[in-house]
Scaffold this motif. Sequence first.
Motif, PDB file in Angstrom:
ATOM      1  N   PHE A   1       9.265  -8.173  -7.706  1.00  0.00           N
ATOM      2  CA  PHE A   1       8.968  -7.982  -9.119  1.00  0.00           C
ATOM      3  C   PHE A   1       7.703  -7.144  -9.286  1.00  0.00           C
ATOM      4  O   PHE A   1       7.636  -6.242 -10.140  1.00  0.00           O
ATOM      5  CB  PHE A   1       8.771  -9.338  -9.814  1.00  0.00           C
ATOM      6  CG  PHE A   1      10.042  -9.993 -10.267  1.00  0.00           C
ATOM      7  CD1 PHE A   1      10.947  -9.331 -11.074  1.00  0.00           C
ATOM      8  CD2 PHE A   1      10.324 -11.300  -9.889  1.00  0.00           C
ATOM      9  CE1 PHE A   1      12.119  -9.940 -11.488  1.00  0.00           C
ATOM     10  CE2 PHE A   1      11.486 -11.924 -10.298  1.00  0.00           C
ATOM     11  CZ  PHE A   1      12.387 -11.245 -11.103  1.00  0.00           C
ATOM     12  N   LEU A   2       6.686  -7.452  -8.503  1.00  0.00           N
ATOM     13  CA  LEU A   2       5.420  -6.724  -8.595  1.00  0.00           C
ATOM     14  C   LEU A   2       5.591  -5.256  -8.189  1.00  0.00           C
ATOM     15  O   LEU A   2       5.079  -4.346  -8.864  1.00  0.00           O
ATOM     16  CB  LEU A   2       4.370  -7.383  -7.710  1.00  0.00           C
ATOM     17  CG  LEU A   2       3.886  -8.774  -8.138  1.00  0.00           C
ATOM     18  CD1 LEU A   2       3.018  -9.383  -7.047  1.00  0.00           C
ATOM     19  CD2 LEU A   2       3.117  -8.695  -9.459  1.00  0.00           C
TER      20      LEU A   2
ATOM     21  N   ARG B   1       0.825  -1.214   0.000  1.00  0.00           N
ATOM     22  CA  ARG B   1       0.000   0.000   0.000  1.00  0.00           C
ATOM     23  C   ARG B   1       0.859   1.264   0.000  1.00  0.00           C
ATOM     24  O   ARG B   1       0.500   2.271  -0.610  1.00  0.00           O
ATOM     25  CB  ARG B   1      -0.928  -0.009   1.222  1.00  0.00           C
ATOM     26  CG  ARG B   1      -1.982  -1.113   1.171  1.00  0.00           C
ATOM     27  CD  ARG B   1      -3.016  -0.966   2.283  1.00  0.00           C
ATOM     28  NE  ARG B   1      -3.896  -2.126   2.314  1.00  0.00           N
ATOM     29  CZ  ARG B   1      -3.752  -3.160   3.138  1.00  0.00           C
ATOM     30  NH1 ARG B   1      -2.749  -3.162   4.021  1.00  0.00           N
ATOM     31  NH2 ARG B   1      -4.592  -4.169   3.097  1.00  0.00           N
ATOM     32  N   PHE B   2       2.000   1.204   0.699  1.00  0.00           N
ATOM     33  CA  PHE B   2       2.922   2.343   0.716  1.00  0.00           C
ATOM     34  C   PHE B   2       3.399   2.661  -0.696  1.00  0.00           C
ATOM     35  O   PHE B   2       3.398   3.816  -1.130  1.00  0.00           O
ATOM     36  CB  PHE B   2       4.112   2.031   1.626  1.00  0.00           C
ATOM     37  CG  PHE B   2       5.236   3.022   1.533  1.00  0.00           C
ATOM     38  CD1 PHE B   2       5.110   4.287   2.069  1.00  0.00           C
ATOM     39  CD2 PHE B   2       6.423   2.681   0.892  1.00  0.00           C
ATOM     40  CE1 PHE B   2       6.152   5.213   1.972  1.00  0.00           C
ATOM     41  CE2 PHE B   2       7.467   3.588   0.800  1.00  0.00           C
ATOM     42  CZ  PHE B   2       7.331   4.856   1.345  1.00  0.00           C
ATOM     43  N   VAL B   3       3.787   1.623  -1.438  1.00  0.00           N
ATOM     44  CA  VAL B   3       4.234   1.827  -2.813  1.00  0.00           C
ATOM     45  C   VAL B   3       3.065   2.281  -3.693  1.00  0.00           C
ATOM     46  O   VAL B   3       3.209   3.191  -4.509  1.00  0.00           O
ATOM     47  CB  VAL B   3       4.869   0.541  -3.375  1.00  0.00           C
ATOM     48  CG1 VAL B   3       5.184   0.693  -4.855  1.00  0.00           C
ATOM     49  CG2 VAL B   3       6.136   0.208  -2.601  1.00  0.00           C
ATOM     50  N   ALA B   4       1.899   1.658  -3.504  1.00  0.00           N
ATOM     51  CA  ALA B   4       0.720   2.038  -4.291  1.00  0.00           C
ATOM     52  C   ALA B   4       0.361   3.504  -4.074  1.00  0.00           C
ATOM     53  O   ALA B   4       0.040   4.224  -5.024  1.00  0.00           O
ATOM     54  CB  ALA B   4      -0.458   1.137  -3.932  1.00  0.00           C
TER      55      ALA B   4
ATOM     56  N   ALA C   1      -2.959   1.089 -11.473  1.00  0.00           N
ATOM     57  CA  ALA C   1      -1.762   0.335 -11.072  1.00  0.00           C
ATOM     58  C   ALA C   1      -1.718   0.088  -9.569  1.00  0.00           C
ATOM     59  O   ALA C   1      -1.314  -0.993  -9.123  1.00  0.00           O
ATOM     60  CB  ALA C   1      -0.501   1.074 -11.532  1.00  0.00           C
ATOM     61  N   GLY C   2      -2.120   1.052  -8.768  1.00  0.00           N
ATOM     62  CA  GLY C   2      -2.064   0.887  -7.326  1.00  0.00           C
ATOM     63  C   GLY C   2      -2.980  -0.219  -6.828  1.00  0.00           C
ATOM     64  O   GLY C   2      -2.567  -1.084  -6.051  1.00  0.00           O
ATOM     65  N   ALA C   3      -4.223  -0.198  -7.288  1.00  0.00           N
ATOM     66  CA  ALA C   3      -5.183  -1.224  -6.871  1.00  0.00           C
ATOM     67  C   ALA C   3      -4.759  -2.602  -7.364  1.00  0.00           C
ATOM     68  O   ALA C   3      -4.868  -3.605  -6.640  1.00  0.00           O
ATOM     69  CB  ALA C   3      -6.574  -0.885  -7.406  1.00  0.00           C
ATOM     70  N   ARG C   4      -4.270  -2.659  -8.587  1.00  0.00           N
ATOM     71  CA  ARG C   4      -3.816  -3.934  -9.145  1.00  0.00           C
ATOM     72  C   ARG C   4      -2.611  -4.469  -8.360  1.00  0.00           C
ATOM     73  O   ARG C   4      -2.481  -5.671  -8.135  1.00  0.00           O
ATOM     74  CB  ARG C   4      -3.450  -3.773 -10.616  1.00  0.00           C
ATOM     75  CG  ARG C   4      -4.630  -3.456 -11.528  1.00  0.00           C
ATOM     76  CD  ARG C   4      -4.154  -3.289 -12.964  1.00  0.00           C
ATOM     77  NE  ARG C   4      -5.163  -2.748 -13.842  1.00  0.00           N
ATOM     78  CZ  ARG C   4      -6.083  -3.474 -14.488  1.00  0.00           C
ATOM     79  NH1 ARG C   4      -6.112  -4.790 -14.316  1.00  0.00           N
ATOM     80  NH2 ARG C   4      -6.963  -2.902 -15.284  1.00  0.00           N
ATOM     81  N   LEU C   5      -1.728  -3.564  -7.956  1.00  0.00           N
ATOM     82  CA  LEU C   5      -0.547  -3.975  -7.201  1.00  0.00           C
ATOM     83  C   LEU C   5      -0.940  -4.618  -5.881  1.00  0.00           C
ATOM     84  O   LEU C   5      -0.454  -5.710  -5.544  1.00  0.00           O
ATOM     85  CB  LEU C   5       0.359  -2.769  -6.944  1.00  0.00           C
ATOM     86  CG  LEU C   5       1.517  -2.996  -5.970  1.00  0.00           C
ATOM     87  CD1 LEU C   5       2.475  -4.048  -6.514  1.00  0.00           C
ATOM     88  CD2 LEU C   5       2.245  -1.686  -5.683  1.00  0.00           C
ATOM     89  N   VAL C   6      -1.788  -3.957  -5.123  1.00  0.00           N
ATOM     90  CA  VAL C   6      -2.181  -4.494  -3.808  1.00  0.00           C
ATOM     91  C   VAL C   6      -2.872  -5.846  -3.975  1.00  0.00           C
ATOM     92  O   VAL C   6      -2.609  -6.789  -3.213  1.00  0.00           O
ATOM     93  CB  VAL C   6      -3.088  -3.495  -3.070  1.00  0.00           C
ATOM     94  CG1 VAL C   6      -3.621  -4.120  -1.771  1.00  0.00           C
ATOM     95  CG2 VAL C   6      -2.332  -2.208  -2.753  1.00  0.00           C
TER      96      VAL C   6
ATOM     97  N   ALA D   1       3.524   2.525 -13.869  1.00  0.00           N
ATOM     98  CA  ALA D   1       2.935   3.823 -13.560  1.00  0.00           C
ATOM     99  C   ALA D   1       3.688   4.936 -14.261  1.00  0.00           C
ATOM    100  O   ALA D   1       3.090   5.877 -14.798  1.00  0.00           O
ATOM    101  CB  ALA D   1       2.936   4.049 -12.050  1.00  0.00           C
ATOM    102  N   GLN D   2       5.008   4.814 -14.282  1.00  0.00           N
ATOM    103  CA  GLN D   2       5.829   5.865 -14.895  1.00  0.00           C
ATOM    104  C   GLN D   2       5.599   5.949 -16.391  1.00  0.00           C
ATOM    105  O   GLN D   2       5.544   7.045 -16.953  1.00  0.00           O
ATOM    106  CB  GLN D   2       7.314   5.604 -14.596  1.00  0.00           C
ATOM    107  CG  GLN D   2       8.229   6.737 -15.049  1.00  0.00           C
ATOM    108  CD  GLN D   2       9.630   6.611 -14.448  1.00  0.00           C
ATOM    109  OE1 GLN D   2       9.867   5.817 -13.557  1.00  0.00           O
ATOM    110  NE2 GLN D   2      10.549   7.403 -14.935  1.00  0.00           N
ATOM    111  N   ASN D   3       5.441   4.799 -17.072  1.00  0.00           N
ATOM    112  CA  ASN D   3       5.257   4.854 -18.527  1.00  0.00           C
ATOM    113  C   ASN D   3       3.789   4.805 -18.950  1.00  0.00           C
ATOM    114  O   ASN D   3       3.475   4.834 -20.135  1.00  0.00           O
ATOM    115  CB  ASN D   3       6.053   3.742 -19.232  1.00  0.00           C
ATOM    116  CG  ASN D   3       5.593   2.337 -18.852  1.00  0.00           C
ATOM    117  OD1 ASN D   3       4.433   2.096 -18.554  1.00  0.00           O
ATOM    118  ND2 ASN D   3       6.534   1.388 -18.857  1.00  0.00           N
ATOM    119  N   GLY D   4       2.876   4.710 -17.967  1.00  0.00           N
ATOM    120  CA  GLY D   4       1.457   4.769 -18.260  1.00  0.00           C
ATOM    121  C   GLY D   4       0.893   3.553 -18.967  1.00  0.00           C
ATOM    122  O   GLY D   4      -0.157   3.641 -19.610  1.00  0.00           O
ATOM    123  N   SER D   5       1.546   2.402 -18.821  1.00  0.00           N
ATOM    124  CA  SER D   5       1.124   1.218 -19.574  1.00  0.00           C
ATOM    125  C   SER D   5      -0.005   0.430 -18.909  1.00  0.00           C
ATOM    126  O   SER D   5      -0.645  -0.409 -19.551  1.00  0.00           O
ATOM    127  CB  SER D   5       2.318   0.284 -19.800  1.00  0.00           C
ATOM    128  OG  SER D   5       2.855  -0.161 -18.559  1.00  0.00           O
TER     129      SER D   5
END
Length: 207
Positions: free
Chosen positions: A167-168, A101-104, A184-189, A176-180
Amino acid sequence: MTSSTPRPGRDSRVPRLPPRERILDAAEELFLREGVRAVGVQAIAERAKTTKMALYRHFATKDALIEEWLRIVAAGYSTAFDRLEGEHADDGRAQVLGVARFVADGLPDIVRRGCPFVNSIAGLGDPGHPARLLIETHKADQRRRLTAMCERAGAHAPDDVSAEITFLLEGAQISAQNGSVDRAGARLVAAVTAVLDRGTAVREERR
């Protein structure tokens, strides 16, 4: 993994900061916007509203300035790990999900400014550059701490689980940086939760 929090004092507040802080603040802004290789000492001094001579009184070289900036950034992440370990004590699962969550939460800033470590590595071609070694040490320490969290969470193979989660975490920041990838945050968690569930379920099955 990274989640860069802007240093205080930009724009109208810059002149109010002590010289060393103004220099670090200006360097961060320019390094993230233009890259560590492209930015010159004169540009940093001008942005900090000081002189090259004054800058060199605080930092002997541009490389020393890059290293100190990245050291401060890395310390911020170490503090986040400390906080999560303190808040959740022996609850490894809560610690791991807290890291996710911190990274997200930091991804919107990555979108705007980029990842300090990824951006810097691109401009540090020398494998022995002190700033590059600092990044490698920081990443290794984070991986070690994440592995310990996974072990506390009950993962059967904590090193493998932490590798997959790393990796995740890293991939989410690049995406997130390249917008692909959207959301991204919700998917990451969600992905980290699934990896952790799978890693701990294997251990339960073997009991």
